[in-house]
Scaffold this motif. Structure first.
Motif, PDB file in Angstrom:
ATOM      1  N   UNK A 161       0.943  -1.054   0.037  1.00  0.00           N
ATOM      2  CA  UNK A 161       0.097  -0.178  -0.232  1.00  0.00           C
ATOM      3  C   UNK A 161       0.766   1.153   0.049  1.00  0.00           C
ATOM      4  N   UNK A 162       0.611   2.367  -0.850  1.00  0.00           N
ATOM      5  CA  UNK A 162       1.178   3.413  -0.951  1.00  0.00           C
ATOM      6  C   UNK A 162       0.489   4.687  -0.533  1.00  0.00           C
ATOM      7  N   UNK A 163       1.068   5.355   0.056  1.00  0.00           N
ATOM      8  CA  UNK A 163       0.289   6.891   0.183  1.00  0.00           C
ATOM      9  C   UNK A 163       1.295   7.921   0.519  1.00  0.00           C
ATOM     10  N   UNK A 164       0.811   9.187   0.031  1.00  0.00           N
ATOM     11  CA  UNK A 164       1.614  10.313   0.133  1.00  0.00           C
ATOM     12  C   UNK A 164       0.752  11.357   0.941  1.00  0.00           C
ATOM     13  N   UNK A 165       1.094  12.238   1.801  1.00  0.00           N
ATOM     14  CA  UNK A 165       0.410  13.123   2.322  1.00  0.00           C
ATOM     15  C   UNK A 165       0.446  14.390   1.666  1.00  0.00           C
ATOM     16  N   UNK A 166      -0.281  15.384   2.263  1.00  0.00           N
ATOM     17  CA  UNK A 166      -0.018  16.769   1.621  1.00  0.00           C
ATOM     18  C   UNK A 166       1.515  17.411   1.500  1.00  0.00           C
ATOM     19  N   UNK A 167       1.329  18.305   0.690  1.00  0.00           N
ATOM     20  CA  UNK A 167       2.971  18.923   0.606  1.00  0.00           C
ATOM     21  C   UNK A 167       3.169  19.407   2.133  1.00  0.00           C
ATOM     22  N   UNK A 194       7.192  12.919   2.506  1.00  0.00           N
ATOM     23  CA  UNK A 194       5.965  12.700   2.925  1.00  0.00           C
ATOM     24  C   UNK A 194       5.286  11.546   2.725  1.00  0.00           C
ATOM     25  N   UNK A 195       5.813  10.682   2.777  1.00  0.00           N
ATOM     26  CA  UNK A 195       5.054   9.266   2.021  1.00  0.00           C
ATOM     27  C   UNK A 195       5.415   8.017   2.725  1.00  0.00           C
ATOM     28  N   UNK A 196       4.567   7.135   2.705  1.00  0.00           N
ATOM     29  CA  UNK A 196       4.858   5.751   3.222  1.00  0.00           C
ATOM     30  C   UNK A 196       4.534   4.522   2.276  1.00  0.00           C
ATOM     31  N   UNK A 197       5.213   3.430   2.303  1.00  0.00           N
ATOM     32  CA  UNK A 197       4.863   2.268   1.656  1.00  0.00           C
ATOM     33  C   UNK A 197       4.632   1.098   2.830  1.00  0.00           C
ATOM     34  N   UNK A 198       3.573   0.394   2.738  1.00  0.00           N
ATOM     35  CA  UNK A 198       3.395  -0.767   3.924  1.00  0.00           C
ATOM     36  C   UNK A 198       2.882  -1.820   3.309  1.00  0.00           C
ATOM     37  N   UNK A 214      -9.486  -7.324   1.405  1.00  0.00           N
ATOM     38  CA  UNK A 214      -8.882  -6.935   2.672  1.00  0.00           C
ATOM     39  C   UNK A 214      -9.444  -5.644   2.872  1.00  0.00           C
ATOM     40  N   UNK A 215      -9.620  -5.317   4.111  1.00  0.00           N
ATOM     41  CA  UNK A 215     -10.037  -3.897   4.542  1.00  0.00           C
ATOM     42  C   UNK A 215      -8.854  -3.128   5.429  1.00  0.00           C
ATOM     43  N   UNK A 216      -8.453  -1.947   5.105  1.00  0.00           N
ATOM     44  CA  UNK A 216      -7.850  -1.408   5.726  1.00  0.00           C
ATOM     45  C   UNK A 216      -8.014   0.067   5.710  1.00  0.00           C
ATOM     46  N   UNK A 217      -7.056   0.849   6.603  1.00  0.00           N
ATOM     47  CA  UNK A 217      -7.365   2.389   6.600  1.00  0.00           C
ATOM     48  C   UNK A 217      -5.940   3.106   6.711  1.00  0.00           C
ATOM     49  N   UNK A 218      -5.754   4.428   6.109  1.00  0.00           N
ATOM     50  CA  UNK A 218      -4.663   5.191   6.350  1.00  0.00           C
ATOM     51  C   UNK A 218      -5.186   6.343   7.283  1.00  0.00           C
TER      52      UNK A 218
END
Length: 300
Positions: A161-167, A194-198, A214-218
């Motif tokens: 899972x990849x996610x990047x926050x705001x600048x 400002x990003x994660x990979x999990x 699957x169910x998940x949240x960021x």
């Protein structure tokens, strides 16, 4: 007297495909696929009827890790050793495409992937993704909750899972949590992006063609205002539903759909979206192309 297997070999041309040869060998022996599966299981080889069906139809060919199964099939179907094996085409070589090429922070994600499991990338395809993003009274996209169904195109035991926050986001204030059908594994973060990979670890190893839900949240605890949300996909075909829920005390003045080939590319659609009375808006894409689908909004 030794039985001559060669005399009973199906009459197929030397250039016949693996599928043609397998289909004729099965027909000559008069075995149903479920009986073949049972015979193989008795030898400790687990292969599903669906896999055997795709092999004889030509939709797929055995991979390198299935050679023991093909050898057992040659014995079971009473054909000479190697008669099926030599017909398996060599693996197709594909260009070395950078992972996550549809997003502007692809290099960052690739470095994070090397810290987790590079070989896990690309082993799953999304079937359906249902996603809900909550934007709070401070205009921050604080949480996104996802129900995601996937199918394995190679054996795999995890979803990345990849996610990047705001600048300006602090990556340490981003959190990935498994909810059901999986458990949270390792998480790698990039302070600069400002990003994660999990990792979301599945309950078992999926064989090719098997599915999982699957169910998940960021959660993003940075509290920075957001102006859009985009879900990216490196491969087309997923059924995607995105809903954004705004706090009713902080509603945007304009909301519109985003579809891009790359996160920094031009918007390929021009469609305004209407908020519901309780501050919700959504997009539905039955079969998304590679790239991004999302929703953008303006506050003032």
């Amino acid at each position: 007297m030794v039985k001559s297997v060669q005399a009973s070999v199906p009459a197929v041309a030397p250039e016949a495909s693996f599928a043609d040869a397998l289909r004729q060998a099965i027909a000559r022996r008069g075995l149903a696929l479920n009986r073949i599966r049972t015979h193989l299981a008795d030898r400790g080889l687990q292969v599903g009827v669906a896999t055997l069906s795709t092999w004889q139809s030509g939709r797929r060919v055995p991979r390198e890790d299935s050679l023991a199964t093909v050898t057992a099939l040659e014995e079971l179907l009473e054909v000479p050793p190697g008669w099926l094996t030599v017909r398996i085409p060599p693996p197709r070589t594909e260009p070395d495409i950078q992972p996550y090429a549809v997003v502007d922070y692809a290099e960052t994600l690739t470095r994070l992937l090397d810290r987790l499991r590079r070989d896990a990338h690309g082993r799953l395809r999304n079937v359906t993704v249902l996603e809900e993003v909550h934007v709070d009274a401070e205009r921050s996209a604080r949480t996104r909750r996802v129900c995601q169904s996937v199918v394995a195109v190679q054996p795999v035991d995890r979803l990345i899972i990849a996610h990047q926050g705001e600048p300006g986001s602090d990556a340490e204030r981003l959190a990935l949590r498994a909810l059901s059908g999986c458990r949270t594994g390792r998480v790698a973060r990039s302070p600069e992006a400002g990003a994660l990979l999990g990792e979301l670890l599945l309950d078992r190893v999926l064989a090719v063609g098997e599915t999982a839900v699957v169910r998940y949240e960021v959660e993003d605890r940075n509290g920075l205002p957001a102006t859009d949300y985009q879900r990216f996909s490196e491969w087309g075909g997923m059924h995607y539903v995105l809903e954004v829920q705004f706090d009713r005390s902080a509603l945007p003045v304009r909301v519109y759909e985003i579809r891009r080939g790359h996160t920094l590319g031009p918007n390929l659609v021009d469609r305004e979206l209407m908020l519901t009375p309780d501050g919700r808006v959504h997009v539905i894409e039955p079969s998304a192309d590679a790239g991004t689908v999302g929703i953008a909004w303006e506050w003032d």
